[in-house]
Scaffold this motif. Sequence first.
Motif, PDB file in Angstrom:
ATOM      1  N   LEU A 199      39.087  37.707  50.173  1.00  0.00           N
ATOM      2  CA  LEU A 199      38.294  38.843  50.623  1.00  0.00           C
ATOM      3  C   LEU A 199      38.175  39.824  49.469  1.00  0.00           C
ATOM      4  O   LEU A 199      39.113  39.972  48.675  1.00  0.00           O
ATOM      5  N   PRO A 200      37.036  40.475  49.323  1.00  0.00           N
ATOM      6  CA  PRO A 200      36.848  41.365  48.164  1.00  0.00           C
ATOM      7  C   PRO A 200      37.989  42.377  48.043  1.00  0.00           C
ATOM      8  O   PRO A 200      38.379  43.018  49.025  1.00  0.00           O
ATOM      9  N   THR A 201      38.544  42.481  46.856  1.00  0.00           N
ATOM     10  CA  THR A 201      39.608  43.452  46.617  1.00  0.00           C
ATOM     11  C   THR A 201      39.002  44.834  46.430  1.00  0.00           C
ATOM     12  O   THR A 201      37.774  44.982  46.307  1.00  0.00           O
ATOM     13  N   SER A 202      39.845  45.841  46.382  1.00  0.00           N
ATOM     14  CA  SER A 202      39.326  47.195  46.180  1.00  0.00           C
ATOM     15  C   SER A 202      38.688  47.336  44.803  1.00  0.00           C
ATOM     16  O   SER A 202      37.888  48.246  44.572  1.00  0.00           O
ATOM     17  N   GLY A 250      36.722  45.069  43.798  1.00  0.00           N
ATOM     18  CA  GLY A 250      35.460  44.366  43.953  1.00  0.00           C
ATOM     19  C   GLY A 250      35.469  42.937  43.457  1.00  0.00           C
ATOM     20  O   GLY A 250      34.414  42.382  43.134  1.00  0.00           O
ATOM     21  N   LYS A 251      36.638  42.298  43.434  1.00  0.00           N
ATOM     22  CA  LYS A 251      36.753  40.933  42.926  1.00  0.00           C
ATOM     23  C   LYS A 251      36.977  39.942  44.068  1.00  0.00           C
ATOM     24  O   LYS A 251      37.769  40.189  44.975  1.00  0.00           O
ATOM     25  N   ASN A 252      36.294  38.802  43.978  1.00  0.00           N
ATOM     26  CA  ASN A 252      36.437  37.747  44.984  1.00  0.00           C
ATOM     27  C   ASN A 252      37.439  36.671  44.568  1.00  0.00           C
ATOM     28  O   ASN A 252      37.924  35.912  45.404  1.00  0.00           O
ATOM     29  N   TYR A 253      37.697  36.572  43.269  1.00  0.00           N
ATOM     30  CA  TYR A 253      38.640  35.571  42.742  1.00  0.00           C
ATOM     31  C   TYR A 253      39.675  36.289  41.870  1.00  0.00           C
ATOM     32  O   TYR A 253      39.703  36.143  40.650  1.00  0.00           O
ATOM     33  N   PRO A 254      40.538  37.071  42.498  1.00  0.00           N
ATOM     34  CA  PRO A 254      41.416  37.976  41.729  1.00  0.00           C
ATOM     35  C   PRO A 254      42.487  37.278  40.906  1.00  0.00           C
ATOM     36  O   PRO A 254      43.103  37.909  40.042  1.00  0.00           O
ATOM     37  N   LEU A 255      42.740  35.981  41.152  1.00  0.00           N
ATOM     38  CA  LEU A 255      43.795  35.271  40.426  1.00  0.00           C
ATOM     39  C   LEU A 255      43.222  34.211  39.486  1.00  0.00           C
ATOM     40  O   LEU A 255      43.958  33.363  38.985  1.00  0.00           O
ATOM     41  N   ASN A 256      41.940  34.277  39.229  1.00  0.00           N
ATOM     42  CA  ASN A 256      41.253  33.227  38.476  1.00  0.00           C
ATOM     43  C   ASN A 256      41.120  33.607  36.996  1.00  0.00           C
ATOM     44  O   ASN A 256      40.465  34.591  36.656  1.00  0.00           O
ATOM     45  N   LEU A 257      41.745  32.806  36.130  1.00  0.00           N
ATOM     46  CA  LEU A 257      41.713  33.083  34.695  1.00  0.00           C
ATOM     47  C   LEU A 257      40.649  32.244  34.000  1.00  0.00           C
ATOM     48  O   LEU A 257      40.281  31.166  34.452  1.00  0.00           O
ATOM     49  N   LYS A 258      40.185  32.745  32.871  1.00  0.00           N
ATOM     50  CA  LYS A 258      39.338  31.950  31.983  1.00  0.00           C
ATOM     51  C   LYS A 258      40.158  30.781  31.427  1.00  0.00           C
ATOM     52  O   LYS A 258      41.368  30.708  31.600  1.00  0.00           O
TER      53      LYS A 258
END
Length: 731
Positions: free
Chosen positions: A189-192, A194-202
Amino acid sequence: MKAAIIAGADAVYCGLNKFNARNRAANISFENLYGIIRLAHKNDCEVFLTLNILIVESEIPLLLSVLNKLVNTGIDGVIVQDFGLFYLLSNHFKVLKIHASTQLTTHNEGQIKFLRRLNAGRVNLSRELNIDEIKHLTSVAHENELLTEVFVHGSYCISFSGVCYMSSVLSGKSGNRGRCSQPCRDRYLPTSAGKNYPLNLKDNSAYSDLRELSEAGVDSLKIEGRIKEFEYVYTVVNAWRKQLHSFYKHDILLDDKSDLHKVFNRKFSNSFLKGNLNKDLFIDNPMSNSTLHLSEINQYSSDDKREQETKELYDEKEEARKQIKDKIDQLSVDDIPLVIEISGASGTVLETTVKTPDRSFTVQSASKLSDKGVECLNEAIILKKLQSINDTGHSIKELNTDQLGSELYLPFRELTALKRKILFVLNDSREVILPIALPTLKKAIPVKIKPTLSVLISSPKDISLCQDGSIVVYFQLPNSFKNKSAEFLNLFKTNENLIPWFPSILLGEDYTAAVDLLHHFRGKTIVTNNTGIAYEAYKKGIDWIAGPYLNLTNSYSLLALKENFNCSGSFISNELKFTQIKSIKKPDNFDLYYSIYHPILMMTSRQCLFHQVTGCKKHILDESCIQECSKSSTITNLKQDRFIVEKAKGNYHRIYNEANFLNTEIIKDMPNHFSSFFIDLTDIETETKIELDKASIVKLFKNHLRGNPDLKEQLKKVICPSISTQYKDGI
């Protein structure tokens, strides 16, 4: 495999369909392995086999069978995580070279020395290290006759490898068993922020950092290519081979990364290597960036132009795929066909001529053929005795006995010896190593054990719990306390019954500070989740207990710690279920520990997680962040699983499950098994609420240990909500 070889890899690493950390991939069979090794060696390429998962007790017989076959394959090394497997290799399969997996989270010099004592010859360093840390550890490794290997291209993990339990807790698919379902890549769910993939690294790429890695003394560069298409493997290996060639031959680094952008990538970053942990390391999209990259480097005049160039990229990729496939199709890993001709007469030796597509050789029996005996030689009997040659990467296509006289006899042991002579030649003049059987581990003589209660605290305000002489109290040290060493040392001096609890991650100066505390420590025992501290405790003669994050899952892992490092006891991994725990046999004079209550640590990250969650104002994570930052927030995935994102002063960023672990069954299930049961009363705030103060909770658990059956339900009411799925599901 073939793509890596033809692109110029110096080594390839791969997994069988058991015991490797990519169980979701299409792994190879043992029958394929011989052909792969033969093909690789023909192209000056080594083959390393991944056996890099935790082993449970019931799998030891199958593991032994694999090792007994593996010693005769010519494999160049095995990649290992489990301490029990280190023990078996060191004691019973010394011909196999051992590489320490990145799953062991090797990030300080004590861990290097620990692994060397377990007979590792190469170590895959943690992916989170910067170039100065890599240089220091490589120097220490070389002093201890170890090689270092560094991941330079492929996926990053958000957590330190080996201490991520997120997939295990959520789905029973443990990352330590090669079954990670990658919940960190899920949509949330969107974080405060505004991220949908908060644990996703390049993705990781050190393509431009080859000079620094070379100057650091690194011995091997590792590309992560598992669960990728063959054109990805070929393209990336080929690009790195060209870079190495340019560097070695001309002292020039190439800067054209266009080929790397054309295959799967989530954009690239070298932030860990540079020690520049900033918010740009994240990407809010887990899909491939190959086509999006075109839009970023080109300013299209129209949508039609964008569509045209995208089509051209796909056409180019398809043509490249076809060309690579044509090269791959020319390579074979099929068994080598054998034509075997048998000849002999009474009074002569039995001659066996073996023909392959490339050569021919003859071996003879030691005894002469006779016209008297028990069972007459014939084609069926000879084929049966030679049949196991088909399990070595060869295939008997024809057995010709036309030149063998009739009514001849030869002891069957002679046929067995003849087979060994054939295998010796086929195996590049190496003697076949006969299978070994492990000595049966003794079960400890049943002794009635009255288990104690051990308690973990993290705040000096809870020191008063030490006044209860019937419990053991541990104190949780943070990941970084180099500025508070004197304060912690004084804490242990003034509270002699307080036992230090060392964390799993101790980097650089923080490791040095931990060793210094250990040097001045005057207590009797410590608990450590870091093998570097375990090594130092062993060298200083300090009694030590292996903590739960060392992932102990079988009897041989306990033996490895006891016999090599004088370990006095160990926590059993909380990933195991009842039957997996019960089958573990503890060594003599060794204590077992188990956590019956704790907040569930899902992962520990060196990166700042709040960049994506709450929108931290600081662009870069610096030293003051580790020492001073204290925050907490939550993230929720689309399945409504909620997690606590937590950062305490002196610690790295961590994620916890919303509900704590509570196991009220094991005390009844396994009487006389554990010396101590453990509860974690550190100040981690999750959704689990405790209605009582800590002293009252301790009293409740103590009474539960004494066998009061009514307290099981009371504990579940007082500590709510809670889960114990890992104890039921295991790994």
